[in-house]
Design an enzyme around this catalytic site. Sequence first.
Site, mmCIF file in Angstrom:
data_model
loop_
_atom_site.group_PDB
_atom_site.id
_atom_site.type_symbol
_atom_site.label_atom_id
_atom_site.label_comp_id
_atom_site.label_asym_id
_atom_site.label_seq_id
_atom_site.Cartn_x
_atom_site.Cartn_y
_atom_site.Cartn_z
ATOM 1 N N GLU A 137 -38.374 36.340 31.240
ATOM 2 C CA GLU A 137 -38.368 35.270 30.257
ATOM 3 C C GLU A 137 -37.173 35.431 29.310
ATOM 4 O O GLU A 137 -36.567 36.505 29.245
ATOM 5 C CB GLU A 137 -39.679 35.314 29.465
ATOM 6 C CG GLU A 137 -40.937 35.129 30.313
ATOM 7 C CD GLU A 137 -41.209 33.673 30.708
ATOM 8 O OE1 GLU A 137 -40.249 32.867 30.799
ATOM 9 O OE2 GLU A 137 -42.387 33.352 30.937
ATOM 10 N N HIS A 143 -35.806 31.028 32.992
ATOM 11 C CA HIS A 143 -36.235 32.324 33.524
ATOM 12 C C HIS A 143 -35.942 32.458 35.018
ATOM 13 O O HIS A 143 -35.876 31.466 35.746
ATOM 14 C CB HIS A 143 -37.702 32.652 33.191
ATOM 15 C CG HIS A 143 -38.743 31.914 33.962
ATOM 16 N ND1 HIS A 143 -39.861 31.358 33.374
ATOM 17 C CD2 HIS A 143 -38.882 31.663 35.281
ATOM 18 C CE1 HIS A 143 -40.623 30.820 34.293
ATOM 19 N NE2 HIS A 143 -40.052 30.983 35.469
ATOM 20 N N ASN A 190 -37.214 27.158 31.124
ATOM 21 C CA ASN A 190 -36.587 27.888 30.017
ATOM 22 C C ASN A 190 -35.492 28.843 30.513
ATOM 23 O O ASN A 190 -35.037 29.695 29.775
ATOM 24 C CB ASN A 190 -37.647 28.667 29.226
ATOM 25 C CG ASN A 190 -38.392 29.682 30.086
ATOM 26 O OD1 ASN A 190 -38.051 29.886 31.247
ATOM 27 N ND2 ASN A 190 -39.399 30.331 29.515
ATOM 28 N N ASP A 232 -41.949 38.531 42.201
ATOM 29 C CA ASP A 232 -42.933 38.695 41.136
ATOM 30 C C ASP A 232 -44.357 38.427 41.611
ATOM 31 O O ASP A 232 -44.581 37.947 42.737
ATOM 32 C CB ASP A 232 -42.573 37.784 39.940
ATOM 33 C CG ASP A 232 -42.233 36.351 40.356
ATOM 34 O OD1 ASP A 232 -42.520 35.984 41.512
ATOM 35 O OD2 ASP A 232 -41.683 35.615 39.529
HETATM 36 C C1 GLP Z 1 -42.397 30.599 38.305
HETATM 37 C C2 GLP Z 1 -41.870 31.804 39.116
HETATM 38 C C3 GLP Z 1 -40.391 31.711 39.322
HETATM 39 C C4 GLP Z 1 -40.065 30.306 39.761
HETATM 40 C C5 GLP Z 1 -40.281 29.353 38.607
HETATM 41 C C6 GLP Z 1 -40.077 27.888 38.967
HETATM 42 O O1 GLP Z 1 -42.909 30.905 37.081
HETATM 43 N N1 GLP Z 1 -42.178 33.058 38.553
HETATM 44 O O2 GLP Z 1 -39.980 32.687 40.276
HETATM 45 O O3 GLP Z 1 -38.717 30.235 40.145
HETATM 46 O O4 GLP Z 1 -41.524 29.543 37.994
HETATM 47 O O5 GLP Z 1 -41.164 27.373 39.669
HETATM 48 P P1 GLP Z 1 -41.107 25.963 40.387
HETATM 49 O O6 GLP Z 1 -40.191 26.132 41.534
HETATM 50 O O7 GLP Z 1 -42.515 25.677 40.821
HETATM 51 O O8 GLP Z 1 -40.593 24.989 39.393
#
Ligand code: GLP
Length: 247
Positions: free
Chosen positions: A143, A138, A136, A67
Amino acid sequence: MRVIVAKTLEEMGKEAGAIVAEGMRAKPHYVLGLATGDTPKPLYRELIRLHKEEDLDFSTTVSFNLDEYIGLPATHDQSYRYFMDHELFNHVNIVKANTHVPDGMTDDVETHCLVYEATIEDVGGIDCQVLGIGRNGHIGFNEPGSSLASRTRAVDLTESTIEANAPHFPNPEDMPRRAITMGIGTILESEKIIMLACGPKKAAAVAAALEGPVCVKCPASALQLHPDVTFVVTEDAATGLTLKFRR
Ligand code: GLP
């Protein structure tokens, strides 16, 4: 699904690194699906170590990131292209032209997403997709409520994601509200999937993903439909799981 419960972040990185490295050593032109966020950093440190100390070769590796924020140029330090360059690509012998991150500055998002999907298909699909999980549930930026068959597309971010990620921006208001993400359907086509999670804030999402119903409320629950998924999680992210999953 296989679940590995790691004692430390370093161990989480090593366990996941061993799976990735095994695949890369077995198949030239390995196609990696990569994630951003704090969670995969220990894995990227381990891959860099394996490259420097154990000759793990990235020269024919191809990568696709999950992403990117819409509206952030690659030079912005919160863009996912910037993250990948700094956390992994600049430290291994991967060919930059073989690394793909959705372009958050494209002026034709729809075509860009179609081309992104076609490029994945052209190289024979993703061999191993690394994922993190949002609080959440995702995956990528899919989402809750995303179709489990969704493809790469532009999406609106939820309040929960904005709240989690905005503090990384010097001015939290500057965090983009939209992103491009691979779809859940795209992710499920990967040959192998590694889900990483750490910290107590992820425990509920990890439990819902592994033990809850397959349901759009928790996008990561769709991984239950895939035949080769390994969760590598730290103990504090595994507290919601029943014993049958504990190692
Ligand atoms: C972000 C990314 C995800 C990631 C998630 C968790 O929003 N788009 O791909 O897995 O949040 O992030 P973190 O590892 O910093 O908790």
